[in-house]
Design a protein around this motif. Sequence first.
Motif, PDB file in Angstrom:
ATOM      1  N   TYR A  96     -13.308  -5.969   4.924  1.00 19.68           N
ATOM      2  CA  TYR A  96     -12.811  -5.641   3.604  1.00 19.68           C
ATOM      3  C   TYR A  96     -13.291  -4.256   3.212  1.00 19.68           C
ATOM      4  CZ  TYR A  96     -12.850  -5.838  -1.456  1.00 19.68           C
ATOM      5  OH  TYR A  96     -12.696  -5.556  -2.772  1.00 19.68           O
ATOM      6  N   TRP A  97     -12.403  -3.449   2.717  1.00 18.57           N
ATOM      7  CA  TRP A  97     -12.785  -2.081   2.356  1.00 18.57           C
ATOM      8  C   TRP A  97     -12.740  -1.865   0.862  1.00 18.57           C
ATOM      9  CZ3 TRP A  97      -9.370   2.407   1.280  1.00 18.57           C
ATOM     10  CH2 TRP A  97     -10.104   3.597   1.176  1.00 18.57           C
ATOM     11  N   ALA A  98     -11.628  -2.189   0.234  1.00 18.48           N
ATOM     12  CA  ALA A  98     -11.518  -1.933  -1.200  1.00 18.48           C
ATOM     13  C   ALA A  98     -10.343  -2.736  -1.725  1.00 18.48           C
ATOM     14  CB  ALA A  98     -11.286  -0.450  -1.459  1.00 18.48           C
ATOM     15  N   ASP A  99     -10.239  -2.740  -3.022  1.00 21.30           N
ATOM     16  CA  ASP A  99      -9.089  -3.368  -3.644  1.00 21.30           C
ATOM     17  C   ASP A  99      -8.147  -2.301  -4.132  1.00 21.30           C
ATOM     18  OD1 ASP A  99      -9.468  -6.060  -3.405  1.00 21.30           O
ATOM     19  OD2 ASP A  99     -10.916  -6.112  -5.046  1.00 21.30           O
ATOM     20  N   MET A 100      -6.875  -2.506  -3.850  1.00 20.15           N
ATOM     21  CA  MET A 100      -5.887  -1.609  -4.440  1.00 20.15           C
ATOM     22  C   MET A 100      -5.129  -2.477  -5.410  1.00 20.15           C
ATOM     23  SD  MET A 100      -3.088   0.619  -2.456  1.00 20.15           S
ATOM     24  CE  MET A 100      -3.923   1.991  -1.723  1.00 20.15           C
ATOM     25  N   GLY A 101      -5.441  -2.321  -6.693  1.00 23.21           N
ATOM     26  CA  GLY A 101      -4.917  -3.294  -7.639  1.00 23.21           C
ATOM     27  C   GLY A 101      -5.562  -4.626  -7.336  1.00 23.21           C
ATOM     28  N   SER A 102      -4.747  -5.623  -7.086  1.00 19.97           N
ATOM     29  CA  SER A 102      -5.329  -6.911  -6.714  1.00 19.97           C
ATOM     30  C   SER A 102      -5.226  -7.146  -5.215  1.00 19.97           C
ATOM     31  CB  SER A 102      -4.597  -8.020  -7.465  1.00 19.97           C
ATOM     32  OG  SER A 102      -3.244  -8.011  -7.085  1.00 19.97           O
ATOM     33  N   VAL A 103      -4.716  -6.144  -4.497  1.00 19.96           N
ATOM     34  CA  VAL A 103      -4.501  -6.345  -3.069  1.00 19.96           C
ATOM     35  C   VAL A 103      -5.707  -5.811  -2.302  1.00 19.96           C
ATOM     36  CG1 VAL A 103      -3.038  -5.771  -1.121  1.00 19.96           C
ATOM     37  CG2 VAL A 103      -2.040  -6.076  -3.378  1.00 19.96           C
ATOM     38  N   PRO A 104      -6.352  -6.663  -1.530  1.00 19.27           N
ATOM     39  CA  PRO A 104      -7.473  -6.155  -0.749  1.00 19.27           C
ATOM     40  C   PRO A 104      -6.986  -5.306   0.412  1.00 19.27           C
ATOM     41  CG  PRO A 104      -7.095  -8.457  -0.279  1.00 19.27           C
ATOM     42  CD  PRO A 104      -6.133  -8.088  -1.347  1.00 19.27           C
ATOM     43  N   ILE A 105      -7.623  -4.185   0.617  1.00 20.72           N
ATOM     44  CA  ILE A 105      -7.297  -3.328   1.758  1.00 20.72           C
ATOM     45  C   ILE A 105      -8.346  -3.585   2.822  1.00 20.72           C
ATOM     46  CG2 ILE A 105      -6.988  -0.975   2.541  1.00 20.72           C
ATOM     47  CD1 ILE A 105      -4.930  -1.808   0.564  1.00 20.72           C
TER      48      ILE A 105
ATOM     49  N   GLY B 259       3.719  -6.485  -1.025  1.00 19.14           N
ATOM     50  CA  GLY B 259       2.416  -6.834  -1.574  1.00 19.14           C
ATOM     51  C   GLY B 259       1.263  -6.655  -0.622  1.00 19.14           C
ATOM     52  N   THR B 260       1.421  -5.895   0.406  1.00 28.07           N
ATOM     53  CA  THR B 260       0.311  -5.668   1.317  1.00 28.07           C
ATOM     54  C   THR B 260       0.580  -4.386   2.082  1.00 28.07           C
ATOM     55  OG1 THR B 260      -0.917  -6.497   3.199  1.00 28.07           O
ATOM     56  CG2 THR B 260       1.394  -7.078   3.090  1.00 28.07           C
ATOM     57  N   LEU B 261      -0.440  -3.851   2.705  1.00 29.83           N
ATOM     58  CA  LEU B 261      -0.239  -2.689   3.553  1.00 29.83           C
ATOM     59  C   LEU B 261      -0.618  -2.987   4.992  1.00 29.83           C
ATOM     60  CD1 LEU B 261      -1.339   0.215   1.250  1.00 29.83           C
ATOM     61  CD2 LEU B 261       0.924  -0.262   2.100  1.00 29.83           C
ATOM     62  N   ASP B 262      -1.062  -4.211   5.217  1.00 30.23           N
ATOM     63  CA  ASP B 262      -1.385  -4.595   6.584  1.00 30.23           C
ATOM     64  C   ASP B 262      -0.092  -4.758   7.370  1.00 30.23           C
ATOM     65  OD1 ASP B 262      -3.725  -5.702   8.289  1.00 30.23           O
ATOM     66  OD2 ASP B 262      -2.016  -7.026   8.625  1.00 30.23           O
ATOM     67  N   LEU B 263      -0.080  -4.237   8.604  1.00 28.83           N
ATOM     68  CA  LEU B 263       1.161  -4.235   9.373  1.00 28.83           C
ATOM     69  C   LEU B 263       1.682  -5.651   9.611  1.00 28.83           C
ATOM     70  CD1 LEU B 263       0.389  -1.463  11.949  1.00 28.83           C
ATOM     71  CD2 LEU B 263       2.432  -1.582  10.555  1.00 28.83           C
ATOM     72  N   ASP B 264       0.815  -6.495  10.147  1.00 25.11           N
ATOM     73  CA  ASP B 264       1.264  -7.845  10.475  1.00 25.11           C
ATOM     74  C   ASP B 264       1.607  -8.628   9.224  1.00 25.11           C
ATOM     75  OD1 ASP B 264       0.963  -7.462  13.171  1.00 25.11           O
ATOM     76  OD2 ASP B 264      -1.158  -7.971  13.113  1.00 25.11           O
ATOM     77  N   GLN B 265       0.763  -8.466   8.228  1.00 27.54           N
ATOM     78  CA  GLN B 265       0.965  -9.202   6.985  1.00 27.54           C
ATOM     79  C   GLN B 265       2.279  -8.779   6.343  1.00 27.54           C
ATOM     80  OE1 GLN B 265      -1.211 -11.588   6.266  1.00 27.54           O
ATOM     81  NE2 GLN B 265       0.283 -12.210   4.737  1.00 27.54           N
TER      82      GLN B 265
END
Lengths: 470, 105, 221, 806
Positions: free
Chosen positions: D77-86, D211-217
């Motif tokens: 876990y790195w940070a939250d972007m809004g409510s989305v964890p990055i 709602g996400t920036l993860d590739l697979d997600q």
Amino acid sequence: MTQFSTPWVERNKPNLSAIEKLMVGVAMSVAGLAAPILRRFPAAIFFGAVAGGVVGIYLVALLSEAFLGEYHLLRDILAVTGVSLFAAHIPLFAIWWERKVAARIQSRMGPMRVGGWHGWAQSMADGIKLIAKEDLVPAAADAALFRLAPYVTLIPVVIAFLTLPFGAHWIFRNMDVGLLVIVAMLGVEVVGVIMAGWGSNSKWTVYGAMREACQMVSYEIPMGISLLLPVLTIGSLNLVQIGDAQAGGWHTWLAFQSPFMFVAAVAYYITSLASCKRAPFDLPESESELVAGFLTEYSGIRWSLFFFAEYVAMYIVAALAVVLFFGGWSSPISPEWIPDWMGRFLFADNAAARAAQGLILGGPIWMVVKSFFLVFVQMWVRWTLPRIRIDQVLYSCIQVLLPLMLVLLIGQTLWVLWVPEDSLLAMVTRIALSSFTGLAGLGACWIIFKARLKKRALVGVLAVEQLPGA
Amino acid sequence: MLEIGLNHYLVLAAIIFCAGVFSMVSKRNAIGVLIGVELVLNAVNINFVAFGKYSGGNTSIDAQVIALFVIVLAAAEAAVAVAICTNYYRNLNTIDIDRGDAVSG
Amino acid sequence: MGANGETVTVLKPQLKLILAAVIACMAMTAAPRVAMASGGGGLDEGGFVSDVLGGSHPLFEAVGFYLFGGLAAFSAIAICFTKDVVRMAIWLFATLGAVAILYFLLTAYFLGVIQIIVYAGGTLVLLIFGVMLTTKSPSMQFAVSKIGLAAGGVVSLLLFAALMGLVLGTDWQRGEPTGSIPVATLGRDLLTTYLVPFEVISVLLLVVMIGAAYLARQERE
Amino acid sequence: MSWYEQFLVAGTVVPLIGFAFLVFFGHRLGKPLSGWFTVLVMGTSCVLATCVLFSWHGLSPADRAELTAAAVSNQFYWADMGSVPIKIGVKLDSLTVIMFFMVTFIATWIFVFSVGYMAGHSDEIDGQSKYHRFFTYLCMFAFSMLGLVISSNLLFLFIFWELVGLCSYLLIGFYFDKKFASNAAMKAFITNRVGDFGFLFGLMMVFFFLGTLDLDQAAANFRQQYASSTGLFAIGYSIDLFGWQVSGMTLATLMGVGLFCGAMGKSAQFPLHVWLPDAMAGPTPVSALIHAATMVAAGVYLVARIFRLLTPDAQMVVAVIGCITLTMTALIAIVQTDIKKVLAYSTLSQLGYMIFGLGVGAWTAALFHLMTHAFFKAMMFLGSGQVIEGCHHEQEITKMGGLHKKMPVTCWTFFIGVLAIAGTGIPWTGPGIGGFYSKDEILAAALMRTDHWPPEAEHHAKAAPSDEELESGLSYRLASDSPEHGATDTSAGHDSQPKSEQAHGPSELDHAAAHHVDQAALVARATDSEHPTSPLPKWLFWFPIAIAYVTPFYMMRLWWLTFMGKPRDQHVYDHAHESKLMYVPLVALAVGTFFCSYWVFRPLLADAASAATDATMVVAIDGHAHDADHAVGLMLHHDVHRDLVPIVGFAFLIGFGVAWAIYRNGLELATRISSMPGIAFMHRALRERLYIDQVYDFVLVMGCRGFSRLCSVFDAWVVDMVALLCAALVRRIAAFSGWVLDARGVDGVVNGVASLTKYAGNAVRQPQTGRVRNYVLFAAGSAAVVLLLILAGSGAWSAVVGWIGL
């Protein structure tokens, strides 16, 4: 018309306000009545007062016990008497002892004549001499402060006995803030020294007073922090609780609880030397630089009162070190180590068994012996180390002891948080530190034993056998 | 008069307070003024503790904590004040506060 | 029997007397043990401080209050009429000590001890230190004009009268007087309920330390 | 973390450490040492990558899938972007492993080459050596590219993406004291910004809609939304975009196109391709790095990664852009005479093939082509660097010729590259090299999409493809087939619950989602006009086929003019020589070209394809050949490939032959042909790069200038006029107010107030003695008076009297 002038007869009248004049008038009239008597029969009056005081205290105590039974006034008055007398006799013994220690360190014999065996009555003879000496107040001095100073110095250290425990039940007042009372009283003592230095109105004394103020204010900080270590470990400011926590034998003493505590014990000892102006921190009274510092203008009984205060304070800080770090009143032997056959006698409920317990497992005797051992170390240090400069004093406080103390405080906090009492690390640390100290002690004993065998070689030409009373 | 109550302490505090005020007004030595300030603070502390004791309940703790803070603040204030006095003395070569009237209107 | 011998004969009985006195005193030091053994070690409840000074007995309380309150008031007033700064400080010392004992009477033991440590041991020494640093001779005094003194006196008396009116004219709300507070409770409250002021004070102390050091530093060329 | 991830991360961090070290201590290391240090750094990275690749190759597909899944769970876990964890994590699959190896391997040899190349180049500007700076940038470049490859998150991919852009800017403009170099650097940077704007736009859409920036997600969410008709694909979902109602499907297309815009910038696709030829201004190793391993590969890699987020329309855009690029740039390459420019345009053309391949759904083939191309293009660029270096910085092939005697190793390694890019191989049999497998597979896919599409009829007959079919070669997959087919079935059967059970999706997610599919939505989708299975237009197949004939021609032309024939410039010829340090990498890469043609890449990519193309709507055609034999025999085993051989199988021979025929005796024949009427016009157009730069210049630069001229006229005539009028008016008013109002009225009031204040101040300052004591006196006195007044009003005195009287 010849004008005679002596430095002490003609006094500058200090500027007194009306109320001060009134007070001084009352005091002077009382003193005027008492002074001739005091001056004629010093010893008789002193011992008479002691005897009369004892009798009077008994009477008051008995009366109050009769009328106010539930308030235990008798017990308190007896305790006050006992503590005061104990405090009063510490200097008598310690001054003689210090002279003997100094002499041994310097390969001589010290006082040997007064009283027979090793000159044991030397202190009393000195006391009588000092009482009989003329009481001088310098002409330019602030007489009121000058006279008041010795009492302000002496009284707080005696009050410090209020919460100093000699045993689990051998304490005058078992207070929640017991440790703080002692620290407070040690802090008040300095005011008397400053009063003396300022009131004497001499360059040397003022310098002495300033050094004392500076040194005390600085050293109280690391001292206070070092006292915090046992406090946070035990979780109490109550000295009896702190002492009780170390009753489980030699290895449960707090100094061996963690490396931080071990260092803190040593560091506390150093700060305590500074706080009672002992060498190598005796800058306020350094005779080579400031003649005698704040004591320059004093003589007679006032001078000796300062020394009373100093030696009592020495005992107090040593006793505090014993309670906080070196097991208090408990002996190095744990009750668990007592074999059954011996326990059957030792833990029986009778006076003899209790006395034996006091000797074997711990009691006031242990407390006094340990404290006097630390007093002895203070003397040893004094006659071994040279005095350091004032800038070195402050350097060692601010730049060495203070950071060290903060590190120790943090380290001990983390130790208490992260190292459980029954963990392997804690046990190993305890055993390592305590056995190290024990071995060092045994080594010292061996050296002393060897020294006894070679007494003649050590003392040199002053062969002990040649001297009277040996 | 034998039963000691709240009023006794308050009267005592009032005396000390007024003595402090008088000291502040009548001393020309800066440290004398400082001593007056300490008296005033002590009077206030007596009031706090006395109220705490005689009001009952948990007030006692509050009062003691506040008094503790006052003591700490007084110590801090004294440290700064003494530093100011030293500086004052270094600049004006005296400790007489009446000489420090450079801000007069 | 020369002078020497006389001295010896004169000293011998005295020394015996001293020895006896010492032995008596030693015996007396043992006395508390008996008393304590009978007291069952319950010294922490109902001892000297709370009885004689803390005043469960009204007589003791009254005596304590009038003695030390009187001392505090007297020395506070004495400050007003003293001209020498060091004497003022000594009178202040008396006031502070007496107030500390008043705290004991009010069962605020911790506060009393802190009063002595911080005020008497710290602040007062600091003040005297300040005096020493800023005074050329011990007898240096500054005269205050008569008018100034009179005005100060009038104002102080007026203030005193007003305070008296306020104190005595108010019907204070009373509760059951509380006993002594364990220092542990005080510490826990300090780090829970009063955490924010506590931290603020910590920061303030740091600032004060730096500020005082900055102010008092030596100017170097 | 498994050791695979640890090695990958370590391999990424090592160049960063090298970078940091060189930044601070590079100038101390000095001229040859800092270069060798960089080689050491990159070599370390390459060794790590090799370990990973070998070990990965030995794993079974199930183990690989397990490791991939484990890598997902190791994200931190790195940070939250809004409510989305990055979350930061390593994307561990075959594609990553191969790319990582490719980048580190090629970069290592390029670095070795650089040491030799930079030894002969001046690197001083204003008396200060920039030598170490070159290698510092190279390290950073490698780090950025490796970070981009292992990122599992679009955000981090974007960060490294921008770092790659920055490094390319620094390196292209390495000789920044030369005007053309700094201009080229800026051109590359700005062109990339245009593409990155689209990328950022797509990124925001992904974040907003998925709602996400993860590739697979993101891919999973995309599928889920599609399958369950929620979110972007909810029935009737549309948003108001500048007055247009944009439907969810269009938004999805826009999202895909936006992301593709980034790739267009980095991989230099048609409208944004102009920077790449200019980027030849950088040192030749940099060109090699950009063209083979890092920058342009990043674009293709990005499209491969976001493949699952594309819609059929977006994919069509990709295919068309790729087709345009490959055609146009190959034609331009024919007439270029600068050795590096020819190679640059050939790169553009090959990139066009890759993008085109992705556009037609040949995921595996496109990436395979990326790999093979990386090796031989790096080799050829280094070869050209060798030539340029050897010929005393001469880049014009018209002045070369006959160099094979002077630099034989360069000549023959270069020839291997020419063979590889031309797709040389023996038709209908196995042996071949480079493009013979990769490019022809792309073309085969295109053929399948145009002529043999939709394949549903054949496929649908068999409910499940047999193992034999999977083994034998090409199968196709509509990744979205489960809801689609489920919809078809349910619309026929009108019995939702049991039927939807039959909709066996490839993943659990689909399976679960299928339960929630709205009946009406499925009916609507079954009749959707955007059904992906329509065949592609014919020209999308025939243009690449034609260019397959052009490619051998211009490559042979380049090689022949450079190395064969007679020397055309005696001075250059005399000077030509070969440096040992520089031809070692050439040989290594030539070996690598064979190596990558036959060995692990194709099967591993095919393995990766099943997960990476696990798509929603996009069309993916994948081979399932798991070993080299199948890869080599691919074309023999399938109708499509067999169809392809007569069309393009002999293209390389024809191309080589024509080129040989024209340039056999030097440039005379070519000059004559180019001056023929009709051809001359085309020749000029191609020389001028189809006037695209001029069009840009005219439209953008002139447009801007014109607009600014317009603005300046408006400013001078309208704004200034208004301002002047206002000024005159204000001056009049000021004069009036100054004389009448101010002097009389305001000053009077002000003076009055001032004197009043003065008197008041004089009165008030009397108590201001500056003496603290007096202030205290006033304060205490006033407090006392106020208190007394209050008390006098409250009648408290009686109580006082009573208390004292007690």
